[in-house]
Structure formats: C-alpha cells, structure tokens
Design a protein around this motif. Structure first.
Motif, short mmCIF file in Angstrom:
data_model
loop_
_atom_site.label_atom_id
_atom_site.label_comp_id
_atom_site.label_asym_id
_atom_site.label_seq_id
_atom_site.Cartn_x
_atom_site.Cartn_y
_atom_site.Cartn_z
N GLU A 1 0.82 -1.21 0.00
CA GLU A 1 0.00 0.00 0.00
C GLU A 1 0.86 1.26 0.00
O GLU A 1 0.54 2.24 -0.70
CB GLU A 1 -0.94 0.01 1.21
N ALA A 2 1.93 1.25 0.79
CA ALA A 2 2.80 2.42 0.84
C ALA A 2 3.50 2.64 -0.50
O ALA A 2 3.59 3.78 -0.98
CB ALA A 2 3.85 2.25 1.95
N CYS A 3 3.98 1.56 -1.11
CA CYS A 3 4.63 1.67 -2.42
C CYS A 3 3.65 2.21 -3.46
O CYS A 3 4.00 3.06 -4.29
CB CYS A 3 5.16 0.32 -2.86
N ALA A 4 2.41 1.74 -3.42
CA ALA A 4 1.41 2.19 -4.38
C ALA A 4 1.07 3.65 -4.17
O ALA A 4 0.86 4.40 -5.14
CB ALA A 4 0.15 1.32 -4.27
N LEU B 1 11.24 10.41 -1.58
CA LEU B 1 9.87 10.05 -1.91
C LEU B 1 9.09 9.59 -0.68
O LEU B 1 7.88 9.82 -0.58
CB LEU B 1 9.86 8.96 -2.97
N TRP B 2 9.75 8.92 0.24
CA TRP B 2 9.08 8.39 1.43
C TRP B 2 9.18 9.34 2.62
O TRP B 2 8.66 9.02 3.69
CB TRP B 2 9.72 7.06 1.83
N LYS C 1 -4.43 -0.13 -10.33
CA LYS C 1 -4.42 -1.27 -9.40
C LYS C 1 -3.30 -1.14 -8.37
O LYS C 1 -2.15 -0.90 -8.72
CB LYS C 1 -4.26 -2.58 -10.17
N GLN C 2 -3.66 -1.33 -7.13
CA GLN C 2 -2.69 -1.14 -6.05
C GLN C 2 -1.51 -2.08 -6.15
O GLN C 2 -0.35 -1.67 -6.03
CB GLN C 2 -3.39 -1.32 -4.70
N ALA C 3 -1.78 -3.37 -6.35
CA ALA C 3 -0.69 -4.35 -6.42
C ALA C 3 0.24 -4.06 -7.58
O ALA C 3 1.47 -4.14 -7.45
CB ALA C 3 -1.26 -5.76 -6.52
N ILE D 1 3.76 10.20 -7.83
CA ILE D 1 4.64 10.57 -8.95
C ILE D 1 4.05 10.11 -10.29
O ILE D 1 4.75 10.11 -11.31
CB ILE D 1 6.06 10.00 -8.76
N ALA D 2 2.77 9.75 -10.27
CA ALA D 2 2.04 9.37 -11.49
C ALA D 2 2.76 8.27 -12.27
O ALA D 2 2.86 8.33 -13.50
CB ALA D 2 1.81 10.59 -12.37
N LEU D 3 3.23 7.26 -11.56
CA LEU D 3 3.89 6.14 -12.22
C LEU D 3 2.92 5.38 -13.12
O LEU D 3 3.30 4.88 -14.19
CB LEU D 3 4.48 5.19 -11.16
N GLY D 4 1.67 5.30 -12.72
CA GLY D 4 0.68 4.60 -13.52
C GLY D 4 0.54 5.14 -14.93
O GLY D 4 0.22 4.39 -15.86
#
Length: 227
Positions: free
Chosen positions: A83-86, A143-144, A112-114, A92-95
């Motif tokens: 969840e944190a990674c997603a 980022l974190w 999708k979260q996964a 950063i709009a990786l999707g």
C-alpha cells in the motif's frame, strides 16, 4: 535508447535521470507486455523490494536510536508494504507511464494497487542498478520522507489495539462484517463494520478489506477513547 517524452517527464518526477534508459523502460513494463524481445519488470521488482527494505531499516535505526526490535518491526512493515509503495507511485504518477497489455489496460491496470506497488519497487531497483545504492537511497528517502517522519503513528495496528481493548474488559474479540461493496472489479470499494460485544459499532470504507477493517477499528478506538 532514447526515452519518450512521457518517460523523460517521469524522470523529473522521480528525481533521477538514467544513464541507462533501458532500465527505466524495463521497470515500467508489466508482464502483460513481455515478449521474447521485451523483458518485464518482475526481476527488478524482486530486487527493488530488498533495496527498499535496506533503506527503510537504516532510516528507522538512524531516526530512533533507542527503539527496540518490537517497535521497529511494525514501523518497517508500514513503510515497505504494498500500500505504501502504491501510494508513492500515485504521487509521482507512475501509472501514467506503465506499459501494459491490452487486457490489463482495459481492466484498469494503471490504478491497481498491487500493480503500482510492484512497479514502484521495480523503479527503485532500476535506479539502484543505474547509479548505485547511495543514489537509490537518496531517491527513496525523498519520496518516502513524510511517511518516515510519521511512521510511529502510522504503524499502529488498530485491529490489534481494538482487540486488546476488548480483551482487557472481558469481551470477545471484535467482529468485522462487510456491509457493502461498490465500484468496478478493478477498483472496488469495501464497507466494513467493526463491532464489539457491548454493541459499539463503527463503519469505514476503503479499496481493500484490510484497509477498511483497519480504518473501522481506528475510528471505533478513537470514539472509545473520547467516551
């Protein structure tokens, strides 16, 4: 290899310009787009999970030099879980730059979260292989950042705390009941009730049953403390 304009823009959001652009392309390539001439990001995901874990372990030790392992472990889990990674991937709009097969794209794969969590780990590995651990560490910490600062509160397991509250008062463990589900299959919303033996109830909704249960437990705990 030259990166597309979209991936160049993503480099800016990520905060790292690749000397080996092919690593970034591989990191954003889902298995649904793999072919004999195109590698997917699964092996990078495996590596990135370990790089992220080491960065977070070091960061937690540095920020709280007196914390014992029993306190550090849940904080660590809160920072590295999917969840944190997603969540970071969404920031950063990786999707937007993922390379997906048609079926995955039509089923909402970019949200999708996964899938987002896996891709975020793959990107971390790509940075590590491109520029080494210190650079990857700097990217991850940036980022974190706010999550590391607030992890003492975020790591609290509300379901465990609520169960302990109930047991201390001679009650049976809380029950969690799904009362509604909405949204499409690729982006469902679950509504969960947390119920105590004494009749206390709170409801919460989230994109996964686990998150909804935790949110309902947290809301019920907050109300019990106020009372």
């Amino acid at each position: 290899m030259k990166l597309s304009a979209e991936l160049k823009a993503f480099e800016e959001r990520l905060g790292h310009r690749f000397e080996q652009p092919a690593l970034l392309v591989r990191a954003v390539t889902h298995s649904s787009m793999a072919s004999p001439t195109r590698d997917d990001n699964q092996r990078l995901e495996f590596l990135g999970d370990r790089v992220l874990g080491l960065v977070m372990a070091e960061a937690l030790l540095e920020r709280d030099r007196s914390a014992e392992e029993g306190l550090l472990a849940p904080r660590f889990n809160a920072l590295v879980r999917k969840e944190a990674c997603a969540d970071v991937a969404r920031e950063i709009a990786l999707g937007d730059v993922l390379k997906l097969g048609r079926s995955e794209m039509l089923s909402g794969g970019r949200r999708k979260q996964a899938l987002l969590g896996d891709a975020m780990e793959a990107v971390i590995a790509a940075v590590y292989r491109d520029a080494g651990f210190d650079v990857a560490k700097a990217v991850v910490l940036r980022l974190w950042g706010k999550r590391i600062d607030s992890v003492k509160e975020d790591a609290r397991d509300a379901k465990t705390a609520l169960q302990e509250w109930a047991q201390a008062r001679g009650q049976t463990p809380p029950a969690y009941v799904e009362t509604a589900r909405s949204g499409p299959d690729h982006a469902p919303q679950f509504t969960i009730e947390a119920r105590l033996q004494n009749g206390e109830v709170e409801t919460a909704s989230a994109g996964s049953k686990r998150q909804a249960e935790q949110a309902a437990a947290k809301a019920l705990l907050a109300r019990l403390k106020q009372g």
